[in-house]
Design a protein around this motif. Structure first.
Motif, mmCIF file in Angstrom:
data_model
loop_
_atom_site.group_PDB
_atom_site.id
_atom_site.type_symbol
_atom_site.label_atom_id
_atom_site.label_comp_id
_atom_site.label_asym_id
_atom_site.label_seq_id
_atom_site.Cartn_x
_atom_site.Cartn_y
_atom_site.Cartn_z
ATOM 1 N N HIS A 92 0.872 -1.172 0.000
ATOM 2 C CA HIS A 92 0.000 0.000 0.000
ATOM 3 C C HIS A 92 0.917 1.232 0.000
ATOM 4 O O HIS A 92 2.043 1.153 0.485
ATOM 5 C CB HIS A 92 -0.839 -0.043 1.281
ATOM 6 N N PRO A 93 0.461 2.388 -0.534
ATOM 7 C CA PRO A 93 1.311 3.586 -0.452
ATOM 8 C C PRO A 93 1.719 3.848 1.000
ATOM 9 O O PRO A 93 0.956 3.588 1.921
ATOM 10 C CB PRO A 93 0.384 4.705 -0.940
ATOM 11 N N PRO A 129 4.492 0.725 -8.515
ATOM 12 C CA PRO A 129 3.803 1.871 -7.921
ATOM 13 C C PRO A 129 2.869 1.377 -6.825
ATOM 14 O O PRO A 129 2.163 0.395 -7.007
ATOM 15 C CB PRO A 129 2.963 2.438 -9.074
ATOM 16 N N GLY A 130 2.881 2.068 -5.686
ATOM 17 C CA GLY A 130 1.975 1.667 -4.615
ATOM 18 C C GLY A 130 0.616 2.305 -4.794
ATOM 19 O O GLY A 130 -0.376 1.821 -4.286
ATOM 20 N N HIS A 131 0.576 3.429 -5.535
ATOM 21 C CA HIS A 131 -0.673 4.179 -5.616
ATOM 22 C C HIS A 131 -1.734 3.436 -6.411
ATOM 23 O O HIS A 131 -1.445 2.882 -7.461
ATOM 24 C CB HIS A 131 -0.400 5.548 -6.250
ATOM 25 N N LYS A 132 -2.965 3.443 -5.942
ATOM 26 C CA LYS A 132 -3.997 2.595 -6.552
ATOM 27 C C LYS A 132 -4.312 2.975 -7.992
ATOM 28 O O LYS A 132 -4.719 2.145 -8.789
ATOM 29 C CB LYS A 132 -5.271 2.593 -5.720
ATOM 30 N N ASP A 133 -4.118 4.250 -8.353
ATOM 31 C CA ASP A 133 -4.416 4.652 -9.727
ATOM 32 C C ASP A 133 -3.462 3.994 -10.722
ATOM 33 O O ASP A 133 -3.669 4.038 -11.920
ATOM 34 C CB ASP A 133 -4.324 6.181 -9.885
ATOM 35 N N GLN A 147 -5.357 -1.644 -1.003
ATOM 36 C CA GLN A 147 -4.470 -1.931 -2.128
ATOM 37 C C GLN A 147 -3.755 -3.276 -1.943
ATOM 38 O O GLN A 147 -3.552 -4.020 -2.892
ATOM 39 C CB GLN A 147 -3.457 -0.787 -2.233
ATOM 40 N N THR A 148 -3.394 -3.561 -0.688
ATOM 41 C CA THR A 148 -2.711 -4.820 -0.380
ATOM 42 C C THR A 148 -3.583 -6.006 -0.774
ATOM 43 O O THR A 148 -3.107 -6.983 -1.338
ATOM 44 C CB THR A 148 -2.420 -4.888 1.142
ATOM 45 N N ARG A 149 -4.884 -5.880 -0.492
ATOM 46 C CA ARG A 149 -5.808 -6.959 -0.831
ATOM 47 C C ARG A 149 -5.853 -7.210 -2.326
ATOM 48 O O ARG A 149 -5.795 -8.343 -2.792
ATOM 49 C CB ARG A 149 -7.231 -6.604 -0.376
#
Length: 530
Positions: free
Chosen positions: A18-19, A87-91, A119-121
């Motif tokens: 996750h970010p 990239p950690g960001h969901k976008d 995001q991890t999920r």
């Protein structure tokens, strides 16, 4: 089996999180151990914002997020490690999903304070689909976080995976005193704001030694003995086969920013992580040990060097040996291509290479021949499968703010959408250009890069579309008639395929019912198979 020694030396993996869970910091510490960088960019004071070695673009440095996956190779204890940062960001999840197709295993970073996040999920679901082996690093143990047992339970439940601790923490937050290594039976002591050295490592034959009470205090020593007895009873020895099958995830605790507990994980990683694995294709499974070269493009990155208008296509080698200046078959274009300057990467530094082996990621200069998912072979015709492409969820029209720069804008849009972060649709003979993305942040990045890299300024106007659908039919005339009838909602993608832009789920369902001979697809993948 010519290249078996080279293959066995390699480990190719991605770090996902996750970010803000500490992924970039962890990447940096790995590079330090591999001797790939000399100083860590740990941000001790806000005045000195040294950027991490793996963050390429200015916008990433400004916002402190990684938006482009980069590749780093380094050697550690005789093992060649290819690390793909994501990239950690969901976008930018799409970029991450594609990167996961190019690795053999994953390290998942979980923030001990926040636990499992959305995001991890989603990232773990992708690993599940492929049975990718996962190692979990629980970070930020020097902050007040969740109870260690509760955290394990939460991760198991939320991510639907069995865990197996290989190191164990002594307290957390201000009371954090270190980690005990269950595999090597030693204790690493933690001192805040200092790097862990070999002097902090205590070898112990067993936990009943009085040395333990002396070093961490009687109370903590008693808790640690109890914890370890419980863990040994519940988990026993790690079954490496279960880890390789993606059923069990080894867990390590530490603090990446203090470079603490990282080496223990890296040592175990090179011991158990998988060597390059076989890959599915449209024809058969390709084994890394095959003599003939094959590989696929999983990412395209424009302008790694702002001074040059270059694009680099990232190729994962899947079998055989890749050689500089040798001709290979580009399956989709059905033509032979060769590369005089193939690169390997150490973050920003590029080195020309003569050869590469399965597991390696090679950067190829690209003048526009490549798309994501393209396959290169020594002549055999097949495509590597399982590289996802997504239907955009947000649509915006591109408004050109500087008509003098129309050419630059068009070129920039073509190149940036080739990277796979967004899709470009054109309407009304090319007069109206619409960009489709999965997330809002991508529009910001595109706008920024168009200005910085191409000198083109634009703004975006939201469009009322819900989904993009690619149309196919056994009777092509049916698609043509539909397109004429619905011209306001029809666009073409970059490859000239017809796309229906539906305003809502209701409209989409109505058109599907009214046009039984037309198939509506949510990705452009279908055209690869035809």
């Amino acid at each position: 089996m010519k290249y078996i020694n080279e293959i066995e030396k390699r480990r190719t993996f991605a770090i996902i999180s996750h970010p803000d869970a500490g992924k970039t910091t962890l990447t940096e510490k790995f590079l330090l151990f591999g001797g790939a960088i000399q100083t860590a960019g740990a941000v001790k004071s806000n005045k000195i914002k040294k950027h991490a070695a793996s963050d390429f673009m200015d916008i990433e440095r400004q916002r402190g997020i990684s938006v482009a996956t980069s590749v780093m190779s380094f050697e550690y204890k005789g093992t060649l490690i290819n690390l793909l940062d994501t990239p950690g960001h969901k976008d930018f999840a799409e970029d991450t999903y594609r990167t996961l197709t190019a690795v053999d295993s994953v390290i998942l970073v979980v923030d001990s304070v926040n636990g499992v996040e959305e995001q991890t999920r989603r990232l773990m679901e992708v690993c599940r689909m492929r049975d990718t082996p996962v190692i979990v690093f629980i970070n930020k143990m020097d902050r007040d976080g969740k109870n260690r047992f509760d955290l394990l339970e939460e991760i198991e439940k939320e991510l639907n995976i069995s865990l197996h601790p290989l190191t164990w923490p002594i307290n957390s937050g201000k009371e954090f005193k270190g980690v005990y290594n269950l595999n090597d039976k030693n204790l690493l002591l933690f001192t805040p704001n200092t790097k862990a050295t070999d002097a902090d490592l205590l070898e112990m034959d067993d936990l009943n030694t009085p040395l333990l009470d002396e070093k961490i205090g009687e109370k903590d020593a008693a808790i640690l003995r109890e914890d370890i007895e419980l863990i040994d009873g519940v988990y026993g020895q790690l079954n490496v086969e279960d880890y390789l099958a993606g059923k069990v995830a080894p867990v390590f605790f530490g603090s990446a920013v203090n470079n603490f507990g990282v080496r223990e994980m890296l040592d175990n990683f090179i011991r158990i992580a998988p060597i390059p694995r076989a890959r599915p294709t449209t024809v058969r499974e390709i084994k890394p040990t095959e003599d003939k070269f094959s590989g696929f493009i999983f990412k395209i990155h424009a302008n790694l060097d702002p001074k040059h208008r270059d694009r680099i296509a990232f190729l994962r080698v899947c079998s055989g040996k890749f050689e500089r200046n040798k001709y290979y078959k580009h399956i989709r274009l059905d033509k032979d291509v060769r590369f005089s300057n193939p690169y390997t990467f150490l973050a920003r530094d590029k080195d020309v290479i003569e050869e590469a082996y399965p597991g390696d990621v090679v950067g190829l200069f690209d003048t526009g021949n490549f798309k994501i998912g393209d396959t290169l072979t020594e002549g055999e015709k097949f495509y590597f499968t399982g590289i996802p492409s997504f239907s955009p969820e947000i649509f915006k029209e591109v408004i050109n703010k500087d008509p003098m720069k129309t050419k630059q804008l068009e070129k920039g849009l073509m190149q940036l959408t080739d990277e796979g972060v967004a899709q470009l649709f054109t309407q009304f003979g090319g007069n109206k250009k619409i960009i489709g993305c999965v997330g809002e942040l991508q529009f910001e990045v595109i706008q920024y890069r168009l200005l910085q890299e191409y000198g083109a300024s634009c703004e975006f106007r939201a469009q009322p579309y819900y989904k993009a659908c690619w149309l196919t039919s056994k009777d092509p005339k049916k698609v043509d008639d539909f397109a004429k009838f619905k011209s306001n909602n029809i666009a073409t993608d970059k490859d000239g395929y017809t796309v229906y832009l539906a305003q809502s789920e209701w409209f989409l369902n109505t058109e599907r019912t009214n046009n039984p001979d037309i198939e509506f697809h949510f990705t452009s993948e279908i055209h690869k198979d035809h």
